[in-house]
Design a protein around this motif. Structure first.
Motif, short mmCIF file in Angstrom:
data_model
loop_
_atom_site.label_atom_id
_atom_site.label_comp_id
_atom_site.label_asym_id
_atom_site.label_seq_id
_atom_site.Cartn_x
_atom_site.Cartn_y
_atom_site.Cartn_z
N ARG A 33 0.80 -0.78 -0.47
CA ARG A 33 -0.09 -0.29 0.54
C ARG A 33 1.02 1.07 0.30
O ARG A 33 0.25 2.03 0.62
CB ARG A 33 -1.08 0.35 1.11
N ASN A 34 1.66 0.85 -0.84
CA ASN A 34 2.80 2.47 -0.82
C ASN A 34 2.36 3.25 -2.31
O ASN A 34 3.45 3.12 -3.17
CB ASN A 34 4.06 1.65 -0.72
N ALA A 35 1.37 3.71 -2.50
CA ALA A 35 1.17 4.31 -3.47
C ALA A 35 2.26 5.34 -3.89
O ALA A 35 2.41 5.74 -5.11
CB ALA A 35 -0.16 5.39 -2.87
N ASN A 36 3.14 6.15 -2.71
CA ASN A 36 4.05 6.99 -2.70
C ASN A 36 5.19 6.74 -3.75
O ASN A 36 4.98 7.16 -5.07
CB ASN A 36 4.27 8.10 -1.81
N ASP A 37 5.68 5.25 -3.67
CA ASP A 37 5.90 4.72 -4.71
C ASP A 37 5.97 4.86 -5.88
O ASP A 37 7.38 4.38 -6.56
CB ASP A 37 6.50 3.55 -3.34
N TYR A 38 5.02 4.10 -6.05
CA TYR A 38 4.21 3.80 -6.96
C TYR A 38 4.17 5.10 -7.87
O TYR A 38 4.18 5.56 -9.27
CB TYR A 38 2.61 3.15 -6.62
N PHE A 39 3.56 6.00 -7.58
CA PHE A 39 3.41 7.61 -8.30
C PHE A 39 4.98 7.55 -8.66
O PHE A 39 5.16 8.39 -10.00
CB PHE A 39 3.28 8.26 -6.94
N THR A 40 5.95 7.81 -7.73
CA THR A 40 7.48 8.02 -7.95
C THR A 40 7.74 7.40 -9.64
O THR A 40 8.67 7.59 -10.00
CB THR A 40 8.49 8.10 -7.31
N SER A 41 7.46 5.66 -9.80
CA SER A 41 7.75 4.99 -10.42
C SER A 41 7.35 5.69 -11.45
O SER A 41 7.95 5.77 -11.87
CB SER A 41 7.94 3.47 -10.14
N MET A 42 5.99 5.56 -11.46
CA MET A 42 5.65 6.29 -12.56
C MET A 42 5.91 7.05 -13.30
O MET A 42 5.73 7.73 -14.71
CB MET A 42 3.79 5.60 -12.50
N ASN A 43 6.15 8.40 -12.68
CA ASN A 43 7.11 9.61 -12.92
C ASN A 43 7.80 9.22 -13.41
O ASN A 43 8.47 10.05 -14.62
CB ASN A 43 6.51 10.77 -12.08
N GLU A 44 9.13 8.99 -13.01
CA GLU A 44 9.85 8.48 -13.95
C GLU A 44 9.34 7.85 -15.61
O GLU A 44 10.56 8.33 -16.51
CB GLU A 44 11.16 7.43 -13.24
N ALA A 45 8.79 6.34 -15.55
CA ALA A 45 8.01 5.97 -16.50
C ALA A 45 7.59 7.47 -17.40
O ALA A 45 7.92 7.10 -19.06
CB ALA A 45 6.86 5.04 -16.61
N ALA A 46 6.83 8.01 -17.10
CA ALA A 46 6.75 9.23 -18.22
C ALA A 46 7.49 10.11 -18.79
O ALA A 46 7.38 10.30 -19.92
CB ALA A 46 5.46 9.96 -17.66
N THR A 47 8.77 10.77 -18.01
CA THR A 47 9.10 11.77 -17.76
C THR A 47 10.44 10.90 -19.03
O THR A 47 11.01 11.19 -20.13
CB THR A 47 10.24 11.55 -16.72
N LEU A 48 10.75 9.08 -18.86
CA LEU A 48 11.70 8.16 -19.82
C LEU A 48 10.62 8.35 -20.93
O LEU A 48 11.83 8.07 -21.73
CB LEU A 48 12.19 7.31 -19.91
N ALA A 49 9.46 8.47 -21.15
CA ALA A 49 8.83 8.46 -22.60
C ALA A 49 8.72 10.26 -23.11
O ALA A 49 7.50 9.79 -24.06
CB ALA A 49 7.66 7.68 -22.39
N GLY A 50 9.39 11.19 -22.35
CA GLY A 50 9.04 12.34 -22.64
C GLY A 50 7.59 12.30 -22.85
O GLY A 50 7.09 13.31 -23.65
N ARG A 51 6.50 12.09 -21.48
CA ARG A 51 5.01 12.51 -21.50
C ARG A 51 4.76 13.24 -20.73
O ARG A 51 3.37 13.15 -20.53
CB ARG A 51 4.79 10.43 -21.56
N SER A 52 5.17 13.68 -19.35
CA SER A 52 5.11 13.68 -18.66
C SER A 52 4.24 15.40 -18.64
O SER A 52 3.63 15.20 -16.91
CB SER A 52 6.76 14.23 -17.52
#
Length: 291
Positions: A33-52
Motif C-alpha cells: 500500500r505504498n502509493a507514493n512509491d508507485y507514483f514516483t515510479s510512474m512519473n519516472e516512466a512518464a519522463t523517460l517516455a517524454g510524456r510527463s
C-alpha cells in the motif's frame, strides 16, 4: 465521494483539470500500500517516455486500519481492497467498494470541461494492484459510459487472475480440476465467478465475461518473476500455476483456448523479476503504458 475521502497522489489536479492533459494513468499499488512509491515510479516512466508534461498520473491509496486513516477516509481489509470489497463499516458511511472509488476517478477524468483534450486512460497495477486491475476490467460499469476515451487495463505480475469458468490447466488443455472437491473455493471470487461480492454481483455473469473478453487488457509479465515472495499459495491460487510468470502465461492460454478472439495481449519484460519500477520504466513497459 461525499463524506469520504480517498487519498491519492496526482501530477495534475484532478478536481480542477488541465487543458494540456492528453493522457491519464491510474497506477494501483501492491500489498504494501505504498502509493507514493508507485507514483514516483510512474512519473519516472512518464519522463523517460517524454510524456510527463501531457500526462496526469493518479496513484490512489487503499488504506487498512493499520495505516492510521483519518475519520473521513475509508478502509478495507488487506485482501478486500484488491477484490473490490466494500470498505469497513467502522469507517465513513455509506461503505464503498474499492472498485467504485476507481469509478469515481474515471468519471472525473471524463468531464470534458476539465480535461478537454484527454484522449486515453490507462489503468496499471503491479502485484496486488495487478490483481485488482484484472478483476476491475471485468466488472467496471463506468468504462462503458466513457465512449469517446479508450481505456486500457494493464495487470503486471499479479499473484492470481480472474478465470471466467471452472476449468483450469490439465495436461495440454483445460478441464475441471480433479481437486475441485477438496479445494472448494477455487472458483469463487476473486479466483472465479462464483460467490461474487457486492460490486461484481451487480453485473450478470454474461456481461462480466463479455467485459473481460472484449476490453483492452495487457498481461505484463517479468520473465524472472519466478520466486515465491508474497505469492498466494492457497489451493485456489496453486491451481493457476506454480509462480507468477507461469500463471500469467497459463491465463493467456486459457483465454485463447476458451474465448478465442479475446482482447488480452502479452507483454513480457525480459530478465525482470517482481519489480514495479523495472516493469514500468522498461522500454516495452513504457510502450504499453504510453502508446
Amino acid at each position: 465521494m461525499p463524506g469520504r475521502f480517498l487519498e491519492s497522489y496526482q501530477s495534475f489536479p484532478l478536481a480542477s483539470g488541465d487543458s494540456l492533459v492528453t493522457h491519464a494513468v491510474i497506477v494501483v499499488h501492491g500489498a504494501e500500500r505504498n502509493a507514493n512509491d508507485y507514483f514516483t515510479s510512474m512519473n519516472e516512466a512518464a519522463t523517460l517516455a517524454g510524456r510527463s508534461s501531457s500526462t496526469i498520473i493518479i496513484a490512489p491509496q487503499f488504506q487498512t486500519s493499520d495505516d492510521a486513516p483519518a475519520a473521513d477516509e475509508p478502509v478495507w481489509t488487506s485482501s478486500g481492497w484488491r477484490s473490490g470489497d466494500l470498505s469497513s463499516s467502522t469507517g465513513p458511511l455509506p461503505r464503498i467498494s474499492s472498485y467504485a472509488a476507481i469509478d469515481t476517478i474515471l468519471v472525473r477524468l471524463g468531464i470534458r470541461t476539465k480535461f478537454p483534450r484527454l484522449a486515453r486512460i490507462v489503468l496499471v497495477g503491479h502485484s496486488a494492484g495487478g490483481q485488482l486491475l484484472h478483476r476491475y476490467a471485468a466488472t467496471s460499469r463506468v468504462a462503458t459510459t466513457l465512449t469517446d476515451i479508450p481505456i486500457r487495463y494493464i495487470a503486471a505480475n499479479p499473484s492470481t487472475w480472474l478465470y471466467l469458468g471452472p476449468e483450469r490447466a490439465a495436461g495440454s488443455g483445460f478441464a475441471i480440476p480433479t481437486s475441485a472437491a477438496t479445494c472448494v473455493d477455487y472458483d469463487d471470487w476473486h479466483y472465479g465467478l462464483h460467490s461474487r461480492n457486492t460490486y461484481a454481483n451487480a453485473l450478470p455473469v454474461s456481461l462480466v465475461r463479455q467485459n473481460l473478453v472484449t476490453r483492452d487488457v495487457i498481461v505484463m509479465l517479468g520473465t524472472a518473476d519466478t520466486l515465491t515472495a508474497d505469492l498466494d499459495v492457497s489451493c485456489g491460487a496453486d491451481l493457476q500455476g506454480p509462480r507468477r510468470y507461469q500463471r500469467g502465461l497459463t491465463l493467456l492460454n486459457y483465454m485463447n483456448a476458451l474465448t478465442p478472439g479475446n482482447s488480452h495481449r502479452l507483454v513480457t519484460i525480459p530478465g525482470v523479476g517482481h519489480s514495479k519500477s523495472a516493469m514500468f520504466t522498461s522500454v516495452d513497459g513504457r510502450r504499453a503504458i504510453f502508446p
